[in-house]
Motif scaffolding. Structure first.
Motif, PDB file in Angstrom:
ATOM      1  N   PHE A  67       0.653  -1.134  -0.069  1.00 33.61           N
ATOM      2  CA  PHE A  67       0.084  -0.125   0.080  1.00 33.61           C
ATOM      3  C   PHE A  67       0.945   1.232  -0.040  1.00 33.61           C
ATOM      4  CE2 PHE A  67      -3.741   2.553   2.191  1.00 33.61           C
ATOM      5  CZ  PHE A  67      -4.492   2.350   0.653  1.00 33.61           C
ATOM      6  N   GLU A  68       2.105   1.057   0.746  1.00 34.04           N
ATOM      7  CA  GLU A  68       3.001   2.095   0.520  1.00 34.04           C
ATOM      8  C   GLU A  68       3.323   2.654  -0.887  1.00 34.04           C
ATOM      9  OE1 GLU A  68       6.316   1.612   3.182  1.00 34.04           O
ATOM     10  OE2 GLU A  68       7.540   3.245   2.479  1.00 34.04           O
ATOM     11  N   ARG A  69       3.442   1.778  -1.739  1.00 29.15           N
ATOM     12  CA  ARG A  69       3.798   2.000  -3.084  1.00 29.15           C
ATOM     13  C   ARG A  69       2.843   3.005  -3.952  1.00 29.15           C
ATOM     14  NH1 ARG A  69       6.858  -3.734  -3.736  1.00 29.15           N
ATOM     15  NH2 ARG A  69       8.889  -2.987  -4.105  1.00 29.15           N
ATOM     16  N   VAL A  70       1.340   2.591  -3.507  1.00 24.40           N
ATOM     17  CA  VAL A  70       0.368   3.388  -3.999  1.00 24.40           C
ATOM     18  C   VAL A  70       0.259   4.690  -3.350  1.00 24.40           C
ATOM     19  CG1 VAL A  70      -1.617   2.526  -3.040  1.00 24.40           C
ATOM     20  CG2 VAL A  70      -1.843   3.073  -5.467  1.00 24.40           C
ATOM     21  N   LEU A  71       0.496   4.766  -2.237  1.00 21.07           N
ATOM     22  CA  LEU A  71       0.632   6.045  -1.330  1.00 21.07           C
ATOM     23  C   LEU A  71       1.473   6.995  -1.938  1.00 21.07           C
ATOM     24  CD1 LEU A  71      -0.102   4.887   2.267  1.00 21.07           C
ATOM     25  CD2 LEU A  71      -1.616   5.968   0.856  1.00 21.07           C
ATOM     26  N   PHE A  72       2.537   6.515  -2.340  1.00 21.94           N
ATOM     27  CA  PHE A  72       3.622   7.288  -2.905  1.00 21.94           C
ATOM     28  C   PHE A  72       3.241   7.911  -4.032  1.00 21.94           C
ATOM     29  CE2 PHE A  72       7.859   7.172  -5.428  1.00 21.94           C
ATOM     30  CZ  PHE A  72       8.401   8.265  -4.608  1.00 21.94           C
ATOM     31  N   ASP A  73       2.484   7.283  -4.792  1.00 24.35           N
ATOM     32  CA  ASP A  73       1.872   7.930  -6.214  1.00 24.35           C
ATOM     33  C   ASP A  73       0.609   8.784  -5.645  1.00 24.35           C
ATOM     34  OD1 ASP A  73       3.661   6.757  -7.663  1.00 24.35           O
ATOM     35  OD2 ASP A  73       2.324   5.323  -8.583  1.00 24.35           O
ATOM     36  N   ALA A  74      -0.226   8.570  -4.724  1.00 19.30           N
ATOM     37  CA  ALA A  74      -1.338   9.245  -4.318  1.00 19.30           C
ATOM     38  C   ALA A  74      -0.749  10.660  -3.602  1.00 19.30           C
ATOM     39  CB  ALA A  74      -2.347   8.267  -3.398  1.00 19.30           C
ATOM     40  N   TYR A  75       0.088  10.551  -2.804  1.00 20.19           N
ATOM     41  CA  TYR A  75       0.752  11.670  -2.444  1.00 20.19           C
ATOM     42  C   TYR A  75       1.902  12.586  -3.306  1.00 20.19           C
ATOM     43  CZ  TYR A  75      -1.669  11.278   2.016  1.00 20.19           C
ATOM     44  OH  TYR A  75      -2.526  11.158   2.921  1.00 20.19           O
ATOM     45  N   GLY A  76       1.854  12.429  -4.564  1.00 20.98           N
ATOM     46  CA  GLY A  76       2.607  13.026  -5.657  1.00 20.98           C
ATOM     47  C   GLY A  76       4.160  12.689  -5.497  1.00 20.98           C
ATOM     48  N   ARG A  77       4.387  11.453  -5.139  1.00 14.96           N
ATOM     49  CA  ARG A  77       5.489  10.993  -4.928  1.00 14.96           C
ATOM     50  C   ARG A  77       6.328  11.646  -3.850  1.00 14.96           C
ATOM     51  NH1 ARG A  77       8.036   7.493  -9.782  1.00 14.96           N
ATOM     52  NH2 ARG A  77       6.903   5.705  -9.082  1.00 14.96           N
ATOM     53  N   ASP A  78       5.957  12.066  -3.021  1.00 19.81           N
ATOM     54  CA  ASP A  78       6.786  12.981  -1.975  1.00 19.81           C
ATOM     55  C   ASP A  78       7.067  11.652  -0.899  1.00 19.81           C
ATOM     56  OD1 ASP A  78       7.327  14.480   0.439  1.00 19.81           O
ATOM     57  OD2 ASP A  78       6.096  15.783  -0.203  1.00 19.81           O
ATOM     58  N   GLY A  79       8.304  11.438  -0.902  1.00 18.95           N
ATOM     59  CA  GLY A  79       8.941  10.473   0.032  1.00 18.95           C
ATOM     60  C   GLY A  79       8.781  10.974   1.521  1.00 18.95           C
ATOM     61  N   ALA A  80       9.088  12.188   1.865  1.00 15.64           N
ATOM     62  CA  ALA A  80       8.923  12.434   3.025  1.00 15.64           C
ATOM     63  C   ALA A  80       7.664  12.275   3.945  1.00 15.64           C
ATOM     64  CB  ALA A  80       9.254  13.973   3.321  1.00 15.64           C
ATOM     65  N   VAL A  81       6.455  12.412   3.047  1.00 17.92           N
ATOM     66  CA  VAL A  81       5.011  12.445   3.423  1.00 17.92           C
ATOM     67  C   VAL A  81       4.843  10.838   3.639  1.00 17.92           C
ATOM     68  CG1 VAL A  81       2.634  12.566   2.902  1.00 17.92           C
ATOM     69  CG2 VAL A  81       4.133  14.273   2.355  1.00 17.92           C
ATOM     70  N   VAL A  82       5.387  10.224   2.687  1.00 17.84           N
ATOM     71  CA  VAL A  82       5.125   8.575   2.939  1.00 17.84           C
ATOM     72  C   VAL A  82       5.851   8.246   4.398  1.00 17.84           C
ATOM     73  CG1 VAL A  82       5.594   6.073   2.091  1.00 17.84           C
ATOM     74  CG2 VAL A  82       4.592   8.207   0.564  1.00 17.84           C
ATOM     75  N   ALA A  83       7.065   8.680   4.567  1.00 22.54           N
ATOM     76  CA  ALA A  83       7.922   8.211   5.585  1.00 22.54           C
ATOM     77  C   ALA A  83       6.987   8.336   6.907  1.00 22.54           C
ATOM     78  CB  ALA A  83       9.204   9.057   5.543  1.00 22.54           C
TER      79      ALA A  83
END
Ligand SMILES: Cc1ncc(COP(=O)(O)O)c(C=O)c1O
Ligand SMILES: N[C@@H](CCOP(=O)(O)O)C(=O)O
Length: 462
Positions: A316-332
């Motif tokens: 799910f982390e992989r799709v969240l990365f796209d859902a949040y505009g590929r912003d790694g800091a938000v995903v972290a």
């Protein structure tokens, strides 16, 4: 082809290094920096090709110069030679407009074989070239572990340790993991659930001294190569039903979100997929999240589809990365919140997710009724995971678009639930007929990271 981490703070890698690395060093998952597209004509040209040739054409753009074309074709050929069906992933019709994609004709009778047999071949080729060896640790709710042990048993350049939740896998799954006699494979029965096993695995990757000391590698869907191999059957099945000239929909029984994420990648490559439907069992965190309720962990309730008894759904982390505009800091940050219980999804990200995925759940009773009903209506005997898919697919069908439900395991892997539902005892294929007579070798272990690491250090070949 470059691979980047979903948390934005690990080195970019090529395909070979991403495959052998597993989890990124910032705790994230590798994804391609850009998803290559296949044009309409390229997709149309897949019609009538063998599964192996389709696999070559779909995966080739992702692997860069890791393998030459000839080498990659040979690897694919070896990977699927042992499958029990000439089509590898045959489609059968359940009802007008509803098709079942049988992904259980590989050596361990689950869809995991499609990726694991290929990865086994790719690891061997890459490690032989490098003169290197690795320690594979895997977490499983039953099927990944058996597929990994089958793919890597007896190989001289890998040791394999599989963590599975004690008492929470089917007897067939357990025996597939505990009966191989080769000394390089080890099954560890953990006192915990699958999420505990997966968390321990990720903690091992995040302990760099341990990781580098044992040369840790992963074959869970943490590993991008796993997802990639699973993209192929979306193409092969859609094309056989008329894509790209017409769209198709897919319903995917989902736990760790790897299989459905492969469908999402197929769509991004240009395959005309109308609906991509996430089907969950009673452990329905993904369905609740996609219904707008945030991603909040609860308790895992053991079900008759045990391979999907998962709350922390890795991909799910992989799709969240796209859902949040590929912003790694938000995903972290979100993944940090998940460790403490969960997170809410922003409105923009939820819009993206709901645009990409529909979802539904099946209760235990509905799953049993679907096994019985499908057998009566079509003659097809479903495993409980596939039944979850069929039930949810029926709720999301558009009569104008063919629906393909992924049948992720053979019913014989879950005979108790299948028999309870249908009064039919699904027999194992003849080559496994003596599975219950083979001696088991298993190490019971507490949910204790230190003890797991000690066991692994003490059992790797030096
Ligand atoms: C039989 C079966 N069906 C479905 C799933 C769910 O697949 P994923 O974890 O890729 O969502 C799994 C395990 O992952 C499984 O073993
Ligand atoms: N259902 C899986 C869980 C692990 O998923 P993976 O795709 O990340 O390997 C299993 O059978 O182990």
């Amino acid at each position: 082809m470059k691979y980047i981490s979903t948390r934005g703070a690990a080195p970019d890698l090529n395909f070979e290094d991403a495959m052998l690395t597993g989890l990124a060093r910032d705790g994230g998952l590798y994804v391609p920096a850009e998803v290559p597209r296949m044009g309409f004509d390229e997709i149309a040209a897949l019609a009538g090709l063998s599964y192996e040739e389709t696999a070559f054409r779909v995966m080739r753009p992702f692997i860069g110069d890791t393998f030459s074309d000839a080498e990659f074709r040979a690897i694919i050929g070896r990977a699927y030679a042992g499958f029990g069906h000439a089509a590898r992933a045959p489609l059968v019709q359940l009802a007008p407009g509803h098709f079942l994609l049988e992904l259980f004709h590989g050596p361990t009778l689950a869809f995991k074989d499609f990726a694991m047999q290929l990865i086994g071949q790719m690891f061997q080729a890459a490690l032989a070239r490098r003169g290197d060896r690795v320690t594979i640790v895997g977490a499983t709710s039953g099927d990944t572990g058996s597929a990994a042990i089958e793919a890597f048993r007896g190989l001289s350049n890998v040791d394999v340790f599989i963590l599975f939740p004690h008492g929470r896998v089917s007897e067939v799954q357990r025996r597939q993991m505990t009966t191989p006699a080769e000394p390089n494979v080890h099954a560890l029965a953990v006192d915990g659930d699958f999420d505990d096993c997966q968390a321990a695995l990720k903690d091992m990757f995040n302990d760099f001294a341990f990781r580098d000391g044992v040369k840790l590698a992963g074959v869970n869907s943490i590993n991008w190569a796993r997802v990639l191999a699973q993209v192929v059957y979306y193409f092969s099945s859609a094309v056989s039903l008329g894509a790209p000239h017409r769209p198709v929909s897919f319903t995917v029984p989902t736990g760790n979100f790897g299989d459905i994420f492969a469908g999402y990648i197929a769509r991004r490559m240009g395959l005309p997929i109308d609906r991509l439907v996430v089907a969950t069992n009673q452990n329905d965190i993904l369905h609740r999240c996609l219904s707008g309720q945030g991603y909040h962990k609860g308790t895992v309730h053991p079900s008759i589809s045990p391979s999907m008894d998962i709350q922390v759904s890795s991909n799910f982390e992989r799709v969240l990365f796209d859902a949040y505009g590929r912003d790694g800091a938000v995903v972290a940050q979100l993944m940090g919140e998940l460790k403490d219980g969960g997170f809410d999804v922003s409105q923009g990200a939820m819009g993206f997710l709901q645009d990409q995925f529909a979802s539904g759940r099946a209760s235990e009773e509905e799953t049993l009724a679907t096994i019985a009903g499908t057998l009566a209506a079509s003659g097809e005997l479903l495993c409980p995971h596939s039944a979850v898919g069929v039930k949810v697919a029926e709720e999301h069908r558009d009569p104008a678009v063919p629906m393909i439900t992924l049948a992720t395991a053979h019913p014989a892997k879950f005979p108790a639930a299948v028999e309870q539902a249908s009064a039919v005892h699904p027999p194992l294929p003849p080559r496994m007929a003596d599975l219950y007579d083979r001696p088991e070798r298993v190490h019971r272990i507490g949910n204790d990271l230190g003890a797991m690491k000690d066991f692994i250090r003490g059992h790797i070949a030096t």
